[in-house]
Design a protein around this motif. Structure first.
Motif, PDB file in Angstrom:
ATOM      1  N   LYS A 124      15.509  27.921  44.587  1.00 10.05           N
ATOM      2  CA  LYS A 124      15.118  26.594  44.089  1.00 10.05           C
ATOM      3  C   LYS A 124      14.768  26.650  42.613  1.00 10.05           C
ATOM      4  N   LEU A 125      15.123  25.571  41.907  1.00  5.31           N
ATOM      5  CA  LEU A 125      14.667  25.341  40.543  1.00  5.31           C
ATOM      6  C   LEU A 125      13.760  24.119  40.548  1.00  5.31           C
ATOM      7  N   GLY A 126      12.674  24.216  39.817  1.00  7.10           N
ATOM      8  CA  GLY A 126      11.806  23.072  39.557  1.00  7.10           C
ATOM      9  C   GLY A 126      11.952  22.733  38.091  1.00  7.10           C
ATOM     10  N   VAL A 127      12.460  21.548  37.799  1.00  8.32           N
ATOM     11  CA  VAL A 127      12.764  21.148  36.430  1.00  8.32           C
ATOM     12  C   VAL A 127      11.829  20.013  36.019  1.00  8.32           C
ATOM     13  N   PHE A 128      11.118  20.230  34.932  1.00  9.38           N
ATOM     14  CA  PHE A 128      10.185  19.242  34.399  1.00  9.38           C
ATOM     15  C   PHE A 128      10.734  18.760  33.060  1.00  9.38           C
ATOM     16  N   VAL A 129      10.898  17.444  32.939  1.00 11.94           N
ATOM     17  CA  VAL A 129      11.522  16.850  31.766  1.00 11.94           C
ATOM     18  C   VAL A 129      10.504  15.964  31.056  1.00 11.94           C
ATOM     19  N   ALA A 130      10.211  16.245  29.801  1.00  8.21           N
ATOM     20  CA  ALA A 130       9.334  15.391  29.007  1.00  8.21           C
ATOM     21  C   ALA A 130      10.117  14.131  28.649  1.00  8.21           C
TER      22      ALA A 130
ATOM     23  N   LYS B 103      23.851  28.712  43.776  1.00  8.30           N
ATOM     24  CA  LYS B 103      23.643  27.381  44.364  1.00  8.30           C
ATOM     25  C   LYS B 103      22.225  27.298  44.909  1.00  8.30           C
ATOM     26  N   HIS B 104      21.521  26.215  44.589  1.00  4.89           N
ATOM     27  CA  HIS B 104      20.100  26.152  44.892  1.00  4.89           C
ATOM     28  C   HIS B 104      19.646  24.731  45.201  1.00  4.89           C
ATOM     29  N   ALA B 105      18.481  24.656  45.844  1.00  2.00           N
ATOM     30  CA  ALA B 105      17.773  23.390  45.976  1.00  2.00           C
ATOM     31  C   ALA B 105      17.108  23.117  44.630  1.00  2.00           C
TER      32      ALA B 105
END
Length: 153
Positions: free
Chosen positions: A92-98, A126-128
């Protein structure tokens, strides 16, 4: 072809990891899982700053997300001491966008990292994923990405 060779073939280079900027460790291992702390878009050209919907466009932010992805791989190799060929799966990737309140294309920014990791690792990449907008990030960064990765024994 190894992931490192693929990185070079695609015109990128694996960075030396950036030391933590606060009170945390860059990588925490639990069994065969690596939890990689949030990586900022920091490279030899400096930190990519700004906010989507304000002073940064989607394409610029996608490039920043690519830098974050490279920094994640750099942390795996250097801080965790794991060869990238030993990655079984990016979980999994956790992406935080300003971004501003009205920006709604977080998923496109996150694709910068997701697509690059897929190019480097194929099906293992390939990831969640979660992609969320926030009003600000550390040091004014435009994006921050954390990861969970499974490695071979």
């Amino acid at each position: 072809m190894t992931p490192e060779e693929k990185i070079i073939e695609l015109g990128f280079q694996l960075p030396a990891p950036v030391a933590p900027l606060a009170s945390y460790v860059p990588v925490q291992r639990t069994g065969n899982l690596l939890h990689i702390s949030g990586q900022l878009p920091m490279d030899a050209e400096g930190l990519r700053k700004g906010r989507l919907g304000d002073n940064v466009g989607v394409e610029q932010a996608q490039q920043a997300a690519q830098i974050c992805a490279l920094n994640i791989l750099g942390q795996i190799k250097s801080s965790a001491g794991v060869d990238l060929s030993n990655i079984k799966q990016v979980i999994k990737l956790g992406v935080f966008v300003a971004c501003t309140d009205d920006f709604n294309e977080h998923h496109l920014v996150a694709n910068g990292a997701s697509d690059l990791i897929g190019q480097f690792l194929g099906d293992k990449g390939k990831h969640a994923r979660a992609a969320v907008g926030v009003p600000s990030l550390p040091l004014g960064a435009v994006v921050e990405i954390e990861a969970i990765v499974e490695i071979a024994d």
